[in-house]
Design a protein around this motif. Structure first.
Motif, PDB file in Angstrom:
ATOM      1  N   ARG A 154      -6.203 -14.974  41.436  1.00  0.00           N
ATOM      2  CA  ARG A 154      -5.708 -16.229  42.007  1.00  0.00           C
ATOM      3  C   ARG A 154      -6.784 -16.892  42.851  1.00  0.00           C
ATOM      4  O   ARG A 154      -7.389 -16.256  43.725  1.00  0.00           O
ATOM      5  CB  ARG A 154      -4.472 -15.982  42.863  1.00  0.00           C
ATOM      6  N   GLU A 205      -0.367 -21.424  39.088  1.00  0.00           N
ATOM      7  CA  GLU A 205       0.520 -20.839  40.098  1.00  0.00           C
ATOM      8  C   GLU A 205       0.249 -21.607  41.375  1.00  0.00           C
ATOM      9  O   GLU A 205      -0.832 -21.477  41.939  1.00  0.00           O
ATOM     10  CB  GLU A 205       0.210 -19.357  40.311  1.00  0.00           C
ATOM     11  N   SER A 206       1.185 -22.437  41.761  1.00  0.00           N
ATOM     12  CA  SER A 206       2.445 -22.794  41.143  1.00  0.00           C
ATOM     13  C   SER A 206       2.503 -24.306  40.950  1.00  0.00           C
ATOM     14  O   SER A 206       1.790 -25.028  41.641  1.00  0.00           O
ATOM     15  CB  SER A 206       3.599 -22.470  42.100  1.00  0.00           C
ATOM     16  N   CYS A 263       3.710 -20.548  36.683  1.00  0.00           N
ATOM     17  CA  CYS A 263       4.468 -19.698  37.590  1.00  0.00           C
ATOM     18  C   CYS A 263       5.121 -20.619  38.626  1.00  0.00           C
ATOM     19  O   CYS A 263       4.482 -21.554  39.121  1.00  0.00           O
ATOM     20  CB  CYS A 263       3.494 -18.723  38.258  1.00  0.00           C
ATOM     21  N   TYR A 264       6.385 -20.375  38.920  1.00  0.00           N
ATOM     22  CA  TYR A 264       7.102 -21.198  39.904  1.00  0.00           C
ATOM     23  C   TYR A 264       8.149 -20.314  40.577  1.00  0.00           C
ATOM     24  O   TYR A 264       8.360 -19.171  40.161  1.00  0.00           O
ATOM     25  CB  TYR A 264       7.767 -22.404  39.217  1.00  0.00           C
ATOM     26  N   ASN A 265       8.772 -20.841  41.609  1.00  0.00           N
ATOM     27  CA  ASN A 265       9.871 -20.076  42.215  1.00  0.00           C
ATOM     28  C   ASN A 265      11.011 -21.026  42.542  1.00  0.00           C
ATOM     29  O   ASN A 265      10.831 -22.245  42.535  1.00  0.00           O
ATOM     30  CB  ASN A 265       9.389 -19.332  43.463  1.00  0.00           C
ATOM     31  N   ASP A 295       8.954 -19.982  50.692  1.00  0.00           N
ATOM     32  CA  ASP A 295       8.436 -19.180  49.582  1.00  0.00           C
ATOM     33  C   ASP A 295       8.356 -17.750  50.142  1.00  0.00           C
ATOM     34  O   ASP A 295       9.150 -17.361  50.994  1.00  0.00           O
ATOM     35  CB  ASP A 295       7.069 -19.772  49.182  1.00  0.00           C
ATOM     36  N   TRP A 296       7.384 -16.965  49.765  1.00  0.00           N
ATOM     37  CA  TRP A 296       7.248 -15.593  50.280  1.00  0.00           C
ATOM     38  C   TRP A 296       7.217 -15.597  51.806  1.00  0.00           C
ATOM     39  O   TRP A 296       6.649 -16.499  52.426  1.00  0.00           O
ATOM     40  CB  TRP A 296       5.997 -14.945  49.697  1.00  0.00           C
ATOM     41  N   HIS A 311       8.958 -16.674  39.476  1.00  0.00           N
ATOM     42  CA  HIS A 311       8.558 -15.631  40.420  1.00  0.00           C
ATOM     43  C   HIS A 311       9.797 -15.150  41.180  1.00  0.00           C
ATOM     44  O   HIS A 311      10.626 -15.965  41.584  1.00  0.00           O
ATOM     45  CB  HIS A 311       7.538 -16.229  41.415  1.00  0.00           C
ATOM     46  N   HIS A 353      -1.686  -9.535  46.701  1.00  0.00           N
ATOM     47  CA  HIS A 353      -2.038  -9.346  48.108  1.00  0.00           C
ATOM     48  C   HIS A 353      -2.992  -8.181  48.373  1.00  0.00           C
ATOM     49  O   HIS A 353      -2.640  -7.019  48.166  1.00  0.00           O
ATOM     50  CB  HIS A 353      -0.765  -9.116  48.928  1.00  0.00           C
ATOM     51  N   TYR A 368      -5.221 -12.875  50.273  1.00  0.00           N
ATOM     52  CA  TYR A 368      -6.016 -13.436  49.167  1.00  0.00           C
ATOM     53  C   TYR A 368      -7.513 -13.471  49.438  1.00  0.00           C
ATOM     54  O   TYR A 368      -8.195 -14.423  49.090  1.00  0.00           O
ATOM     55  CB  TYR A 368      -5.477 -14.826  48.800  1.00  0.00           C
TER      56      TYR A 368
HETATM   57  C1  DNO Z   1       2.660 -15.095  47.283  1.00  0.00           C
HETATM   58  C2  DNO Z   1       2.901 -15.621  45.953  1.00  0.00           C
HETATM   59  C3  DNO Z   1       3.966 -16.697  45.913  1.00  0.00           C
HETATM   60  C4  DNO Z   1       4.092 -17.235  44.519  1.00  0.00           C
HETATM   61  C5  DNO Z   1       5.156 -18.287  44.391  1.00  0.00           C
HETATM   62  C6  DNO Z   1       5.301 -18.744  42.980  1.00  0.00           C
HETATM   63  O1  DNO Z   1       1.740 -14.403  47.499  1.00  0.00           O
HETATM   64  O2  DNO Z   1       3.152 -14.615  45.044  1.00  0.00           O
HETATM   65  O3  DNO Z   1       3.606 -17.701  46.799  1.00  0.00           O
HETATM   66  O4  DNO Z   1       2.875 -17.822  44.149  1.00  0.00           O
HETATM   67  O5  DNO Z   1       6.366 -17.820  44.827  1.00  0.00           O
HETATM   68  O6  DNO Z   1       5.859 -20.009  42.980  1.00  0.00           O
END
Ligand code: DNO
Length: 362
Positions: free
Chosen positions: A6, A65-66, A103-105, A111-112, A208, A321, A334
């Motif tokens: 990434r 992504e994303s 890739c999406y969520n 998000d995370w 995701h 990560h 990252y």
């Molecule tokens: C975090 C990632 C997320 C992921 C999104 C996809 O490290 O895995 O931010 O990119 O959820 O949309």
């Protein structure tokens, strides 16, 4: 499988593409136009420039992504039509540059989520961690979001776009009307609109999982287990409606058996992308991100890679990560070094698995 990395783009990522190119076994990067707010149409000229930059560095660009989903789509507001329209046009533009997977969520608001971006491990490295007990005590999510952003070392958190973070109060209020069922209906509406475009463009949507894989702050979350993903895949039953199998997100709930999930969804050919990382579960709802090595965390990385091989997974994979090691200053999770070590390790497992598979076929 294709090993990827990434990368946040030359404006937003301190890691140059030429360094990424030197990681053994790498085929390409996974990236996005991070400066564009969710819901915007991604202009073709910018995508062409991005593609050129990546391919000039000797790398492929086949995964995005994303492309973030605007909150109005998740909330099911009438204004979603405009954003869905932009999403469809963005997919068509992504086809022009040879993208194969998006890739999406579909996580409401956040998000995370982590409760610390800088936890010191005994070996001197820094890592991210999560503790549900801390989240449960939070009464002001805005204050929490600000504190986390203060720990980023000046980088914007992926998926925590400033526009979204500036509206937390309003968003929390709006989600009071959205149950799990409603969120699912809104996802169905979105997928029904975009999957035909994906089919025409030969681009897979890879959802995701929720990270962590349960509700937080009372917001509904619907993508976090075998059952919920089964339902999501049946909302629109097309191979273009697929999954990003993120081991760290799903695996932080020990009820999710990762090799089993990989076999189950892999046999259905619905895994388009895999994020492969490890973490250490300290107690239920509490974990930190370990190195990728099996013995450092809670997951058996050999079994994860074996399951991917058993189902003939031929999609994209990336390490996930990493810790901050060797005094690197970078984006939480990252940096270059620990993720590159992760790749070297996954490559080692992969080589031995492939040789074993070849032996048994003899
Ligand atoms: C975090 C990632 C997320 C992921 C999104 C996809 O490290 O895995 O931010 O990119 O959820 O949309």
């Amino acid at each position: 499988m294709k090993m990827t990395f990434r990368w946040y783009g030359s404006e937003m990522d301190p890691i140059p593409l030429k360094y990424i190119r030197q990681i053994p076994g790498i085929t390409g990067v996974v990236t996005s136009l991070m400066d564009l707010p969710a819901g915007e149409l991604w202009p073709l000229e910018r995508l062409q420039a991005l593609k050129k930059e990546v391919t000039d560095a000797g790398l492929e660009l086949e995964v995005i992504e994303s492309v973030n989903v605007h909150e109005d789509i998740k909330l099911g507001l009438p204004s979603r039509e405009r954003y869905i329209d932009n999403y469809k046009k963005t997919i068509e533009n992504l086809k022009e540059i040879g993208i194969k997977v998006i890739c999406y969520n579909f996580m409401p608001v956040f998000d995370w989520t982590r409760t610390s971006l800088n936890r010191k491990l005994p070996d001197g490295s820094n890592t991210m961690s999560y503790d549900q007990a801390i989240i449960d005590k939070i009464t002001d999510p805005q204050k929490f979001a600000d504190e986390i952003q203060n720990q980023t070392g000046g980088f914007e958190m992926a998926g925590w776009e400033p526009a979204r973070m500036a509206e937390l109060k309003k968003l929390f209020k709006a989600y009071e009307q959205v149950s799990h069922e409603k969120l699912k209906e809104n996802l169905k509406y979105f997928l029904e609109a975009i999957i035909p475009v994906c089919e025409a463009c030969d681009i897979k949507m890879a959802m995701h999982p929720d990270d962590p894989p349960w509700d937080i702050f009372g917001l509904p979350r619907i993508a976090n287990s075998k059952e919920t993903f089964d339902e999501i895949l049946s909302l629109v039953d097309s191979p273009y409606n697929s999954i990003t199998l993120c081991t760290g997100s799903l695996g932080s709930n020990p009820q999710n058996c990762l090799p089993e999930l990989i076999r189950y969804f892999g046999r259905k050919e619905r895994i388009a992308f895999a994020h492969v990382r490890n973490l250490k579960i300290e107690e239920p709802g509490k974990f930190y991100e370990s190195s990728h090595l099996s013995s450092d965390g809670s997951f058996d990385m050999y079994e994860i890679m074996k399951a991917l091989n058993e189902v003939g997974f031929d999609g994209y994979v990336r390490p996930d990560h990493g810790r901050m090691i060797w005094d690197e200053h970078g984006r939480a999770g990252y940096g270059l070094y620990d993720r590159a070590l992760g790749i070297a390790y996954l490559n080692g497992i992969q080589e031995s698995l492939q040789k074993q598979f070849a032996e048994t076929k003899k």
